[in-house]
Design a protein around this motif. Structure first.
Motif, PDB file in Angstrom:
ATOM      1  N   LYS A   4       0.822  -1.215   0.000  1.00 21.04           N
ATOM      2  CA  LYS A   4       0.000   0.000   0.000  1.00 21.04           C
ATOM      3  C   LYS A   4       0.853   1.260   0.000  1.00 21.04           C
ATOM      4  O   LYS A   4       0.414   2.306  -0.417  1.00 21.04           O
ATOM      5  N   LYS A   5       2.089   1.165   0.445  1.00 23.83           N
ATOM      6  CA  LYS A   5       2.960   2.329   0.523  1.00 23.83           C
ATOM      7  C   LYS A   5       3.505   2.728  -0.839  1.00 23.83           C
ATOM      8  O   LYS A   5       3.967   3.834  -1.022  1.00 23.83           O
ATOM      9  N   LYS A   6       3.453   1.838  -1.803  1.00 27.50           N
ATOM     10  CA  LYS A   6       4.005   2.130  -3.122  1.00 27.50           C
ATOM     11  C   LYS A   6       3.037   3.012  -3.896  1.00 27.50           C
ATOM     12  O   LYS A   6       1.851   3.056  -3.619  1.00 27.50           O
ATOM     13  N   ASP A   7       3.573   3.685  -4.900  1.00 26.15           N
ATOM     14  CA  ASP A   7       2.700   4.559  -5.679  1.00 26.15           C
ATOM     15  C   ASP A   7       1.807   3.743  -6.618  1.00 26.15           C
ATOM     16  O   ASP A   7       1.977   2.535  -6.778  1.00 26.15           O
ATOM     17  N   ALA A   8       0.840   4.393  -7.204  1.00 26.36           N
ATOM     18  CA  ALA A   8      -0.180   3.717  -8.005  1.00 26.36           C
ATOM     19  C   ALA A   8       0.422   3.024  -9.230  1.00 26.36           C
ATOM     20  O   ALA A   8      -0.025   1.936  -9.608  1.00 26.36           O
ATOM     21  N   LYS A   9       1.421   3.628  -9.847  1.00 27.10           N
ATOM     22  CA  LYS A   9       2.027   3.035 -11.053  1.00 27.10           C
ATOM     23  C   LYS A   9       2.705   1.712 -10.714  1.00 27.10           C
ATOM     24  O   LYS A   9       2.530   0.715 -11.419  1.00 27.10           O
ATOM     25  N   GLU A  10       3.474   1.695  -9.644  1.00 28.88           N
ATOM     26  CA  GLU A  10       4.148   0.465  -9.233  1.00 28.88           C
ATOM     27  C   GLU A  10       3.134  -0.601  -8.846  1.00 28.88           C
ATOM     28  O   GLU A  10       3.312  -1.780  -9.148  1.00 28.88           O
ATOM     29  N   MET A  11       2.063  -0.194  -8.176  1.00 21.64           N
ATOM     30  CA  MET A  11       1.018  -1.134  -7.780  1.00 21.64           C
ATOM     31  C   MET A  11       0.337  -1.729  -9.009  1.00 21.64           C
ATOM     32  O   MET A  11       0.076  -2.928  -9.061  1.00 21.64           O
ATOM     33  N   GLN A  12       0.072  -0.894 -10.019  1.00 23.41           N
ATOM     34  CA  GLN A  12      -0.562  -1.368 -11.249  1.00 23.41           C
ATOM     35  C   GLN A  12       0.369  -2.350 -11.970  1.00 23.41           C
ATOM     36  O   GLN A  12      -0.078  -3.380 -12.471  1.00 23.41           O
TER      37      GLN A  12
END
Length: 93
Positions: free
Chosen positions: A19-27
């Motif tokens: 959850k701490k990672k940004d949206a791009k990395e999560m995607q």
């Protein structure tokens, strides 16, 4: 796809550091997991298909062996040449 989404939801709950990672990395991570899951499901499906095809072929081979064994047994009974042969007397000639 609901299964994949459910799996991803569980992963995000279990692994809070994601959850701490940004949206791009999560995607990117989500797409990686989805592609790996799709690949594994394709492999399982292929394995399942191959397994059932092979199982059917083995079953047919066993049936053929049983039939050939019965024919061989009948042929061996008919091959007995003495008139008092017990096997020949039992044969339905």
């Amino acid at each position: 796809m609901k299964v994949i989404d459910g799996l991803l939801n569980v992963l995000t709950l279990v692994l809070p550091f994601l959850k701490k990672k940004d949206a791009k990395e999560m995607q990117e991570f989500t797409e990686l997991v989805k592609s790996q899951f799709d690949y594994l499901m394709e492999q399982v499906t292929r394995f399942e298909t191959d397994y059932f095809e092979l199982s059917e072929k083995v079953k047919l081979m066993y049936q053929e062996i049983i039939t050939l064994n019965a024919r061989l047994s009948e042929s061996m009974k008919l091959q007995c040449s003495t008139s008092g042969c017990k096997e020949r007397a039992q044969s339905p000639a």
